[in-house]
Design an enzyme around this catalytic site. Sequence first.
Site, PDB file in Angstrom:
ATOM      1  N   HIS A 159      74.562   7.545  62.721  1.00 11.95           N
ATOM      2  CA  HIS A 159      73.394   6.809  62.662  1.00 11.95           C
ATOM      3  C   HIS A 159      72.118   7.782  61.909  1.00 11.95           C
ATOM      4  O   HIS A 159      71.781   7.265  60.737  1.00 11.95           O
ATOM      5  CB  HIS A 159      72.445   6.712  64.112  1.00 11.95           C
ATOM      6  CG  HIS A 159      71.098   6.264  63.879  1.00 11.95           C
ATOM      7  ND1 HIS A 159      70.510   5.138  63.524  1.00 11.95           N
ATOM      8  CD2 HIS A 159      69.954   7.154  64.208  1.00 11.95           C
ATOM      9  CE1 HIS A 159      69.471   5.109  63.527  1.00 11.95           C
ATOM     10  NE2 HIS A 159      68.847   6.375  63.770  1.00 11.95           N
ATOM     11  N   ASP A 190      65.430   1.722  29.153  1.00 15.81           N
ATOM     12  CA  ASP A 190      66.439   2.000  30.466  1.00 15.81           C
ATOM     13  C   ASP A 190      66.655   3.209  31.064  1.00 15.81           C
ATOM     14  O   ASP A 190      65.605   4.072  30.531  1.00 15.81           O
ATOM     15  CB  ASP A 190      67.863   1.811  29.887  1.00 15.81           C
ATOM     16  CG  ASP A 190      68.668   1.099  31.130  1.00 15.81           C
ATOM     17  OD1 ASP A 190      68.923   1.752  32.113  1.00 15.81           O
ATOM     18  OD2 ASP A 190      69.066  -0.015  31.242  1.00 15.81           O
ATOM     19  N   TRP A 209      73.777  14.785  62.936  1.00 15.88           N
ATOM     20  CA  TRP A 209      73.512  14.791  61.507  1.00 15.88           C
ATOM     21  C   TRP A 209      73.425  16.189  60.832  1.00 15.88           C
ATOM     22  O   TRP A 209      73.799  16.390  59.632  1.00 15.88           O
ATOM     23  CB  TRP A 209      72.472  13.867  61.064  1.00 15.88           C
ATOM     24  CG  TRP A 209      71.113  14.654  61.011  1.00 15.88           C
ATOM     25  CD1 TRP A 209      70.327  14.584  62.074  1.00 15.88           C
ATOM     26  CD2 TRP A 209      70.373  14.846  59.976  1.00 15.88           C
ATOM     27  NE1 TRP A 209      69.157  15.125  61.799  1.00 15.88           N
ATOM     28  CE2 TRP A 209      69.173  15.442  60.213  1.00 15.88           C
ATOM     29  CE3 TRP A 209      70.752  15.172  58.697  1.00 15.88           C
ATOM     30  CZ2 TRP A 209      68.220  16.094  59.402  1.00 15.88           C
ATOM     31  CZ3 TRP A 209      69.636  15.655  57.622  1.00 15.88           C
ATOM     32  CH2 TRP A 209      68.650  16.016  58.191  1.00 15.88           C
ATOM     33  N   SER A 263      76.901  12.138  43.685  1.00 14.59           N
ATOM     34  CA  SER A 263      76.079  10.908  43.471  1.00 14.59           C
ATOM     35  C   SER A 263      74.605  11.292  43.372  1.00 14.59           C
ATOM     36  O   SER A 263      73.885  10.805  42.396  1.00 14.59           O
ATOM     37  CB  SER A 263      76.418   9.773  44.482  1.00 14.59           C
ATOM     38  OG  SER A 263      75.248   8.940  44.602  1.00 14.59           O
ATOM     39  N   SER A 264      74.017  11.735  44.325  1.00 14.02           N
ATOM     40  CA  SER A 264      72.448  12.293  44.390  1.00 14.02           C
ATOM     41  C   SER A 264      72.216  13.074  43.307  1.00 14.02           C
ATOM     42  O   SER A 264      71.116  12.910  42.556  1.00 14.02           O
ATOM     43  CB  SER A 264      72.086  13.034  45.609  1.00 14.02           C
ATOM     44  OG  SER A 264      72.564  12.189  46.836  1.00 14.02           O
ATOM     45  N   HIS A 273      65.311  21.275  54.986  1.00 14.11           N
ATOM     46  CA  HIS A 273      63.781  20.827  54.856  1.00 14.11           C
ATOM     47  C   HIS A 273      63.041  20.063  53.572  1.00 14.11           C
ATOM     48  O   HIS A 273      62.553  19.199  53.671  1.00 14.11           O
ATOM     49  CB  HIS A 273      62.820  21.904  55.267  1.00 14.11           C
ATOM     50  CG  HIS A 273      61.280  21.418  55.362  1.00 14.11           C
ATOM     51  ND1 HIS A 273      60.778  20.720  56.534  1.00 14.11           N
ATOM     52  CD2 HIS A 273      60.626  21.481  54.526  1.00 14.11           C
ATOM     53  CE1 HIS A 273      59.814  20.558  56.267  1.00 14.11           C
ATOM     54  NE2 HIS A 273      59.450  20.895  54.695  1.00 14.11           N
ATOM     55  N   GLU A 288      64.979  18.520  51.924  1.00 18.86           N
ATOM     56  CA  GLU A 288      65.758  16.899  52.315  1.00 18.86           C
ATOM     57  C   GLU A 288      64.513  16.313  52.712  1.00 18.86           C
ATOM     58  O   GLU A 288      64.171  14.907  52.269  1.00 18.86           O
ATOM     59  CB  GLU A 288      66.703  17.131  52.930  1.00 18.86           C
ATOM     60  CG  GLU A 288      67.229  15.780  53.356  1.00 18.86           C
ATOM     61  CD  GLU A 288      67.873  14.721  52.184  1.00 18.86           C
ATOM     62  OE1 GLU A 288      68.178  15.336  51.218  1.00 18.86           O
ATOM     63  OE2 GLU A 288      67.893  13.625  52.418  1.00 18.86           O
ATOM     64  N   TYR A 309      61.427  16.523  52.558  1.00 19.40           N
ATOM     65  CA  TYR A 309      60.303  16.184  51.513  1.00 19.40           C
ATOM     66  C   TYR A 309      60.864  15.020  50.496  1.00 19.40           C
ATOM     67  O   TYR A 309      60.269  14.178  49.685  1.00 19.40           O
ATOM     68  CB  TYR A 309      59.794  17.251  51.013  1.00 19.40           C
ATOM     69  CG  TYR A 309      58.775  17.655  52.148  1.00 19.40           C
ATOM     70  CD1 TYR A 309      57.671  16.941  52.310  1.00 19.40           C
ATOM     71  CD2 TYR A 309      59.178  18.774  52.763  1.00 19.40           C
ATOM     72  CE1 TYR A 309      56.834  17.534  53.293  1.00 19.40           C
ATOM     73  CE2 TYR A 309      58.439  19.253  53.715  1.00 19.40           C
ATOM     74  CZ  TYR A 309      57.095  18.381  54.064  1.00 19.40           C
ATOM     75  OH  TYR A 309      56.095  18.881  54.906  1.00 19.40           O
ATOM     76  N   SER A 329      50.382   5.535  46.856  1.00 23.01           N
ATOM     77  CA  SER A 329      49.437   5.817  45.893  1.00 23.01           C
ATOM     78  C   SER A 329      49.288   4.520  44.745  1.00 23.01           C
ATOM     79  O   SER A 329      48.404   4.787  44.039  1.00 23.01           O
ATOM     80  CB  SER A 329      49.751   7.165  45.291  1.00 23.01           C
ATOM     81  OG  SER A 329      49.800   8.155  46.248  1.00 23.01           O
ATOM     82  N   HIS A 335      61.346  26.817  60.442  1.00 15.98           N
ATOM     83  CA  HIS A 335      60.513  26.256  61.512  1.00 15.98           C
ATOM     84  C   HIS A 335      61.514  25.310  62.403  1.00 15.98           C
ATOM     85  O   HIS A 335      61.101  24.859  63.524  1.00 15.98           O
ATOM     86  CB  HIS A 335      59.354  25.405  61.143  1.00 15.98           C
ATOM     87  CG  HIS A 335      59.599  24.320  60.154  1.00 15.98           C
ATOM     88  ND1 HIS A 335      58.762  24.009  58.981  1.00 15.98           N
ATOM     89  CD2 HIS A 335      60.617  23.430  59.990  1.00 15.98           C
ATOM     90  CE1 HIS A 335      59.173  22.771  58.696  1.00 15.98           C
ATOM     91  NE2 HIS A 335      60.250  22.343  58.960  1.00 15.98           N
ATOM     92  N   HIS A 336      62.827  25.019  62.037  1.00 12.17           N
ATOM     93  CA  HIS A 336      63.756  24.301  62.680  1.00 12.17           C
ATOM     94  C   HIS A 336      64.640  25.181  63.602  1.00 12.17           C
ATOM     95  O   HIS A 336      65.509  24.593  64.300  1.00 12.17           O
ATOM     96  CB  HIS A 336      64.703  23.371  61.902  1.00 12.17           C
ATOM     97  CG  HIS A 336      64.033  22.536  60.981  1.00 12.17           C
ATOM     98  ND1 HIS A 336      63.927  21.122  61.349  1.00 12.17           N
ATOM     99  CD2 HIS A 336      63.334  22.479  59.977  1.00 12.17           C
ATOM    100  CE1 HIS A 336      63.243  20.372  60.509  1.00 12.17           C
ATOM    101  NE2 HIS A 336      62.996  21.313  59.361  1.00 12.17           N
ATOM    102  N   THR A 347      49.275  17.892  52.381  1.00 16.75           N
ATOM    103  CA  THR A 347      49.509  16.701  52.953  1.00 16.75           C
ATOM    104  C   THR A 347      48.011  15.987  53.349  1.00 16.75           C
ATOM    105  O   THR A 347      47.866  14.780  53.158  1.00 16.75           O
ATOM    106  CB  THR A 347      50.385  16.601  54.180  1.00 16.75           C
ATOM    107  OG1 THR A 347      51.383  17.792  53.760  1.00 16.75           O
ATOM    108  CG2 THR A 347      50.767  15.597  54.757  1.00 16.75           C
ATOM    109  N   LYS A 387      46.292  14.507  50.510  1.00 15.13           N
ATOM    110  CA  LYS A 387      46.769  13.190  50.165  1.00 15.13           C
ATOM    111  C   LYS A 387      46.260  11.932  50.955  1.00 15.13           C
ATOM    112  O   LYS A 387      45.843  11.046  50.540  1.00 15.13           O
ATOM    113  CB  LYS A 387      48.373  13.076  50.267  1.00 15.13           C
ATOM    114  CG  LYS A 387      48.915  13.943  49.185  1.00 15.13           C
ATOM    115  CD  LYS A 387      50.458  13.417  49.120  1.00 15.13           C
ATOM    116  CE  LYS A 387      50.905  14.200  47.962  1.00 15.13           C
ATOM    117  NZ  LYS A 387      50.742  13.252  46.812  1.00 15.13           N
ATOM    118  N   ARG A 408      67.004  15.681  73.574  1.00 13.07           N
ATOM    119  CA  ARG A 408      67.698  14.838  72.697  1.00 13.07           C
ATOM    120  C   ARG A 408      69.060  14.762  72.778  1.00 13.07           C
ATOM    121  O   ARG A 408      69.582  15.652  73.024  1.00 13.07           O
ATOM    122  CB  ARG A 408      66.990  14.967  71.480  1.00 13.07           C
ATOM    123  CG  ARG A 408      67.397  16.290  70.645  1.00 13.07           C
ATOM    124  CD  ARG A 408      66.807  16.669  69.294  1.00 13.07           C
ATOM    125  NE  ARG A 408      67.031  15.865  68.129  1.00 13.07           N
ATOM    126  CZ  ARG A 408      67.175  16.277  67.021  1.00 13.07           C
ATOM    127  NH1 ARG A 408      66.591  17.328  66.726  1.00 13.07           N
ATOM    128  NH2 ARG A 408      67.490  15.505  66.118  1.00 13.07           N
TER     129      ARG A 408
END
Lengths: 528, 293
Positions: free
Chosen positions: A78, A107, A143, A171-172, A255, A257, A259, A270, A304-305, A330, A333, A452
């Site tokens: 998931h 294009d 994940w 691909s990315s 991290h 990622e 963002y 925006s 921080h993880h 943040t 924004k 979790r």
Amino acid sequence: MSTATEHAHDDHHHHMPTGIKRWIFTTNHKDIGTLYLWFAFIMFLVGGAMAMVIRAELFQPGLQIVEPNFFNQMTTVHGLIMVFGAVMPAFTGLANWLVPMMIGAPDMALPRMNNWSFWILPFAFIILLASLFMEGGGPAFGWTFYAPLSTTYSGDSTALFVFSVHIMGISSIMGAINVIVTIWNMRAPGMTWMKMPLFVWTWLITAFLLIAVMPVLAGAVTMVLTDKFFGTSFFDAAGGGDPVMFQHIFWFFGHPEVYIMILPAFGIISQIVPTFSRKKLFGYASMVYATTSIALLSFIVWAHHMFTTGMPVAAELFFMIATMLISVPTGVKVFNWVATMWRGSLTFEVPMLFALAFIVLFTIGGLSGLMLAITPVDFQYHDTYFVVAHFHYVLVSGAVFSIMAAVYYWLPKWTGKMFDVTLAKWHFWCSLISVNVLFFPMHFIGLAGMPRRIPDYALQFADFNKWISIGGFAFGLSQLIFLAVVIKACRKQGEPVSDQVWEGAEGLEWEIPSPAPYHTFETPPVVK
Amino acid sequence: MAEQEYQKYYVPEQSPWPIVGAVALFLIAVGAGNFVIESTKGESGFGGWILLAGIVTLLVMLIGWFNNQINESMNGMHSDQLGRSYRQGMSWFIFSEVMFFAAFFGALFYARVIAVPWLAGEGNNAMTNEVLWPGFEDMWPLTKTPGGTETTAMGWMGLPLYNTIILLVSSFTCHFAHVALEKEQRGKLKLMLGLTVLLGCIFLFLQVEEYVHAYREMNLTLQSGVYGNTFFLLTGFHGMHVTLGTIILIVLWLRIMKGHFTPKNHFAFQAGSWYWHFVDVVWVMLFFFVYIL
Ligand code: HEM
Ligand SMILES: [Cu+2]
């Protein structure tokens, strides 16, 4: 603003290909955008179905429906599908559709590579999904595939997981290179940096983040592969390695990622908020700087993880403070969005409804993030449902809501017809209510200590879990309304719309006809 | 606007090659995955064949795609702006490669500066050492792992030093080839590029020698703990990049023999030479951090 419209129709020399070949061989950014968006939607439904399995199992305490190992596979796949198969491709699809139109380019810069980037994805996910049916099951290590779960304790399918992540990464990276080069090199004359729409700005920075961190992910999976199959010990203390090193490498990717999954959302909001406030965006330049600083800071907060891994105190403090620093840009924004609405002539069309929900709910997720960033309290929250609540607020009611807002905002431009507004409003309200029933109580059970990624839990969490599951099923069902709206729109049902579509909309994409012709801006417009 | 001189950006019509490339990567991923599973278990299966099919498909795709590309370029369909897109695209690709190596260099630094000293009891890790890995001592190169595997360290004299010199010289010959191309000195261009290819091949040959030596005589293998891991993964991935770079240079050399490239229009050459310089820089970093330090 431009001379766009005169040039929009001169697509006589390209004939419009038809049938399946159109989609398989296409080099057209709009076709490829559509492919990405449909792929993302299908993955969203597949990943969603897995979430339904998870919530069905957690509806009551005790093991009821699935085996624990299968439960773990569901949480793992998931997460992987939603991150790499739904949210990222959806944003790439939007970039494909919108970036060339917004900057007045004919294009994407590298159209054939664009096709390649897309078509890798379905194959990558076929591999990932097929591995669920292997002997021993699919990936079941979360994940984040922490070692040693993914090395010592994982099944054979890990090899397929690794290579499927490799090709997703290819691909990315190619997609990101395409976006960055398009923006850098293909802007119409007069489209200076500080005139670029914010969606383009945020994607420029996102693409940079992608190119910087996807290769690190590739390195991480490669080390997992060699540790598991070839006897290396990067993540094994007996050979001088360290499982915690895996977490450092993973989160150095991970991290940024997150963002990658939120900056384009900031761009979308925006674009939408000024349109329905009928005002210019408040603080355009500060938005650009805030996005840039969020991106740069995102490289120095990864641990921080990992507050509970026993890092030296100096490191804990450094990562705590660096993380909290991110809330400054943040906050800028959120402030700017609210200030844009301040004394605007607001109307509440469907895209605006989603944008408003985004602002409120994303802020809730940001605030819970701030709580998690405080090292000493994270010792309590880490690996509980509080974290799950946090990242679902920023990702579902944040990133996913922004994608829905974007689809409703630009869909009339793509199809030339207004979507079914009544149905869309039903979609909005059902999603809004159910998403909160689903994720808000997770804060409480998390603070109360429910871990979790477990298929069973202590009795005192039963009531909240029941509500969470009900919210989950409701949210899942609500997305079928979205599917209905989109299918109806693709069948071109509905009232024709004007070129501008929305009264307050500004920008190059609103100056070309609706539906947008197959080729736009073959001769670049001049932006004044 | 219409009056202004405007070069049309070349947006290609449909192309079959990308989807072939996607299928190729699919076969490679499925094949490699199964091959890894089967070969480590000693089972027989189709993995290797699927992988091979994927590689062949990828080669077919590359040849087809590049042929197409070269024809377009030779027919003058590419604008200056498209050339800029290619250059920028290539630069970002190289940046992504830098980050790929960064992951492995990161692992090397972490293992060396943090993991190994901690296992030996540094900082507040005394009990880790005492209870879990008694007697383990901090050292780099890690010739005795906490688990007790022993190995020997690869010195920097001899082969590695020769290889460094070879690659550095090849960077110069590659650069001279580029200069010759821009000055339209075709003879010198062929010579210099040929030399670069030759040096690349010698490098690869010596690298294989070094691996054989490490495996046969030094007991330094991929399984020799984190020193051997970082050594082989870093030099191995670098070697794969040198191989790729050499193949690119050979293709360029063949194209030059056919009279391709002009002093102004030679993106492919430039991309190949950038790639070569990048591979060289990575080697210098490797030589410094893996061998000398
Ligand atoms: C406002 C700024 C933010 C702060 C201060 C913040 C802080 C944190 C912290 C400290 C954690 C680790 C919690 C733990 O495991 O104990 C975390 C987890 C997470 N955050 Fe955020 N966050 C922020 C914004 C975001 C955004 C914008 C996203 C994505 C769109 C995001 C996605 C995630 C995810 C996916 C996880 C969990 C990863 C996992 O363990 O599976 N966060 N966040
Ligand atoms: Cu984070």
